[in-house]
Scaffold this motif. Structure first.
Motif, PDB file in Angstrom:
ATOM      1  N   LYS A 218     -14.007  12.791  -7.218  1.00  0.00           N
ATOM      2  CA  LYS A 218     -12.833  12.036  -6.759  1.00  0.00           C
ATOM      3  C   LYS A 218     -12.660  10.804  -7.645  1.00  0.00           C
ATOM      4  CE  LYS A 218     -13.450  13.532  -1.965  1.00  0.00           C
ATOM      5  NZ  LYS A 218     -13.666  13.097  -0.564  1.00  0.00           N
ATOM      6  N   GLY A 219     -11.512  10.703  -8.290  1.00  0.00           N
ATOM      7  CA  GLY A 219     -11.270   9.611  -9.223  1.00  0.00           C
ATOM      8  C   GLY A 219     -11.078   8.268  -8.539  1.00  0.00           C
TER       9      GLY A 219
ATOM     10  N   PHE B  68      -3.461  20.042  -7.341  1.00  0.00           N
ATOM     11  CA  PHE B  68      -2.783  18.986  -6.599  1.00  0.00           C
ATOM     12  C   PHE B  68      -3.819  18.031  -6.020  1.00  0.00           C
ATOM     13  CE2 PHE B  68      -1.043  17.308  -2.595  1.00  0.00           C
ATOM     14  CZ  PHE B  68       0.133  16.745  -3.052  1.00  0.00           C
ATOM     15  N   ALA B  69      -3.578  16.743  -6.186  1.00  0.00           N
ATOM     16  CA  ALA B  69      -4.459  15.715  -5.624  1.00  0.00           C
ATOM     17  C   ALA B  69      -3.603  14.606  -5.007  1.00  0.00           C
ATOM     18  CB  ALA B  69      -5.377  15.144  -6.695  1.00  0.00           C
ATOM     19  N   VAL B  70      -4.232  13.806  -4.157  1.00  0.00           N
ATOM     20  CA  VAL B  70      -3.542  12.683  -3.511  1.00  0.00           C
ATOM     21  C   VAL B  70      -4.441  11.452  -3.581  1.00  0.00           C
ATOM     22  CG1 VAL B  70      -2.534  11.787  -1.385  1.00  0.00           C
ATOM     23  CG2 VAL B  70      -2.308  14.207  -1.917  1.00  0.00           C
ATOM     24  N   SER B  71      -3.835  10.320  -3.915  1.00  0.00           N
ATOM     25  CA  SER B  71      -4.574   9.051  -3.943  1.00  0.00           C
ATOM     26  C   SER B  71      -3.937   8.040  -3.007  1.00  0.00           C
ATOM     27  CB  SER B  71      -4.604   8.471  -5.359  1.00  0.00           C
ATOM     28  OG  SER B  71      -5.433   9.225  -6.204  1.00  0.00           O
ATOM     29  N   ALA B  72      -4.761   7.185  -2.419  1.00  0.00           N
ATOM     30  CA  ALA B  72      -4.276   6.008  -1.704  1.00  0.00           C
ATOM     31  C   ALA B  72      -4.187   4.862  -2.707  1.00  0.00           C
ATOM     32  CB  ALA B  72      -5.218   5.647  -0.563  1.00  0.00           C
ATOM     33  N   ILE B  73      -3.153   4.021  -2.553  1.00  0.00           N
ATOM     34  CA  ILE B  73      -2.920   2.917  -3.496  1.00  0.00           C
ATOM     35  C   ILE B  73      -2.842   1.597  -2.740  1.00  0.00           C
ATOM     36  CG2 ILE B  73      -1.380   1.996  -5.274  1.00  0.00           C
ATOM     37  CD1 ILE B  73      -0.289   4.738  -5.706  1.00  0.00           C
TER      38      ILE B  73
ATOM     39  N   LEU C 288       0.847  -1.187   0.000  1.00  0.00           N
ATOM     40  CA  LEU C 288       0.000   0.000   0.000  1.00  0.00           C
ATOM     41  C   LEU C 288       0.880   1.234   0.000  1.00  0.00           C
ATOM     42  CD1 LEU C 288       0.170   1.090   3.186  1.00  0.00           C
ATOM     43  CD2 LEU C 288      -1.387  -0.811   3.525  1.00  0.00           C
ATOM     44  N   GLY C 289       0.288   2.375  -0.349  1.00  0.00           N
ATOM     45  CA  GLY C 289       1.072   3.597  -0.389  1.00  0.00           C
ATOM     46  C   GLY C 289       0.222   4.800  -0.707  1.00  0.00           C
ATOM     47  N   VAL C 290       0.906   5.913  -0.973  1.00  0.00           N
ATOM     48  CA  VAL C 290       0.236   7.155  -1.347  1.00  0.00           C
ATOM     49  C   VAL C 290       0.824   7.644  -2.666  1.00  0.00           C
ATOM     50  CG1 VAL C 290      -0.328   7.844   1.005  1.00  0.00           C
ATOM     51  CG2 VAL C 290       1.858   8.533   0.006  1.00  0.00           C
ATOM     52  N   ALA C 291       0.035   8.455  -3.369  1.00  0.00           N
ATOM     53  CA  ALA C 291       0.481   8.959  -4.672  1.00  0.00           C
ATOM     54  C   ALA C 291       0.089  10.425  -4.823  1.00  0.00           C
ATOM     55  CB  ALA C 291      -0.114   8.132  -5.797  1.00  0.00           C
TER      56      ALA C 291
ATOM     57  N   ASN D 241      -8.965  13.646  -2.410  1.00  0.00           N
ATOM     58  CA  ASN D 241      -9.523  14.997  -2.465  1.00  0.00           C
ATOM     59  C   ASN D 241     -10.095  15.259  -3.859  1.00  0.00           C
ATOM     60  OD1 ASN D 241      -6.867  14.995  -3.540  1.00  0.00           O
ATOM     61  ND2 ASN D 241      -6.701  17.202  -3.255  1.00  0.00           N
ATOM     62  N   SER D 242     -10.814  16.353  -4.003  1.00  0.00           N
ATOM     63  CA  SER D 242     -11.563  16.603  -5.238  1.00  0.00           C
ATOM     64  C   SER D 242     -10.656  16.978  -6.402  1.00  0.00           C
ATOM     65  CB  SER D 242     -12.574  17.718  -5.011  1.00  0.00           C
ATOM     66  OG  SER D 242     -13.336  17.957  -6.192  1.00  0.00           O
ATOM     67  N   SER D 243     -11.052  16.536  -7.584  1.00  0.00           N
ATOM     68  CA  SER D 243     -10.353  16.923  -8.812  1.00  0.00           C
ATOM     69  C   SER D 243     -10.641  18.375  -9.175  1.00  0.00           C
ATOM     70  CB  SER D 243     -10.790  16.030  -9.980  1.00  0.00           C
ATOM     71  OG  SER D 243     -10.705  14.671  -9.654  1.00  0.00           O
ATOM     72  N   TYR D 244     -11.778  18.899  -8.708  1.00  0.00           N
ATOM     73  CA  TYR D 244     -12.227  20.234  -9.100  1.00  0.00           C
ATOM     74  C   TYR D 244     -11.844  21.275  -8.055  1.00  0.00           C
ATOM     75  CZ  TYR D 244     -15.263  17.604 -12.312  1.00  0.00           C
ATOM     76  OH  TYR D 244     -15.758  16.761 -13.285  1.00  0.00           O
ATOM     77  N   ALA D 245     -11.741  22.522  -8.506  1.00  0.00           N
ATOM     78  CA  ALA D 245     -11.499  23.644  -7.598  1.00  0.00           C
ATOM     79  C   ALA D 245     -12.714  23.847  -6.684  1.00  0.00           C
ATOM     80  CB  ALA D 245     -11.216  24.908  -8.400  1.00  0.00           C
TER      81      ALA D 245
END
Length: 244
Positions: free
Chosen positions: A230-231, A187-192, A149-152, A218-222
């Motif tokens: 959220k993707g 800027f966005a962050v995903s968990a993997i 697992l990780g973050v991106a 977090n949201s893709s949009y402003a």
């Protein structure tokens, strides 16, 4: 008696010498095994890979001043995308390794609508420069099986929209493509979460296959956009590892 005494002395010396040789052999073997183990713990590999993903999103109204009803966007469907990556793997100990790299990550969704005699298919892609960092547990016996697992962190590049309009009577169609950078979160962050299988092809090269789930946090949009987007991506990484 002298002959007997000499025989005893030579026998003792022979046993002592043999014992020394055996002890030296054991010490050398242990030293080689230690060096080999230390070398394996420091092993580093570079990888090149691609990712096929089945992408979607969570979408909700941005409650407050900017919110709007979802409308047709409630009917959006999954979209298939491809991404590419390069990175490093390094073994921490006999059970763990970390990997990190840079990839062109693509999320997206699609919407098909029919009005009167026309059908419109709209595909939207969100492109990011992604820098995943993962910790993996593994078991290795000829092949290596792993899970991690990780973050991106993700830097937004652009959004691409592909529109195909088809006349249902004549079956003629037209297509268009556009890019957009406005109204998006930079800027966005995903968990993997991932699993993996690495199969050696030679002493230095391996083929790896890794199912992966990405969940954007977090949201893709402003914040001024009407929706919170959220993707999500359910995909498969594959490529080649080369030990350095």
């Amino acid at each position: 008696m002298k002959l007997l005494g000499l025989t005893i002395v030579f026998s003792v010396l022979s046993l002592y010498s043999s014992g020394q040789i055996d002890l030296n052999d054991v010490a050398d073997k242990q030293k080689k095994e230690k060096v080999k183990k230390e070398a394996s713990l420091k092993s580093t590999a570079i990888y090149l890979g691609a990712n096929w993903s089945y992408c979607f999103r969570s979408l909700e109204v941005n409650e407050g001043l900017f919110g709007e009803p979802l409308g047709d966007r409630e009917n959006e469907k999954y979209l298939s995308t491809f991404s590419y990556s390069i990175g490093l793997q390094n073994q921490i100990n006999n059970f763990l390794f970390w990997d990190g790299g840079i990839s062109l990550a693509v999320n997206g969704e699609q919407l098909t609508t029919t009005m009167n005699d026309t059908t419109t298919n709209r595909k939207t892609q969100y492109r990011y420069l992604m820098m995943p960092l993962r910790i993996n547990a593994f078991y290795e016996n000829k092949v290596r099986i792993s899970g991690g697992l990780g973050v991106a962190p993700q830097l937004f590049l652009n959004s691409k929209e592909f529109v195909e309009i088809t006349n249902n009577t004549t079956e003629n169609s037209s297509t268009s493509e556009s890019k957009n950078k406005n109204g998006f979160n930079a800027f966005a962050v995903s968990a993997i979460f991932n699993a993996g299988l690495s199969v050696p092809l030679s002493k230095s090269f391996s083929f790896w296959l890794s199912p992966e789930v990405r969940i954007q946090l977090n949201s893709s949009y402003a914040k001024t956009q009407p929706y919170i987007h959220k993707g999500r991506a359910f995909g498969l990484n594959f490529g080649f590892l080369m030990k350095l």
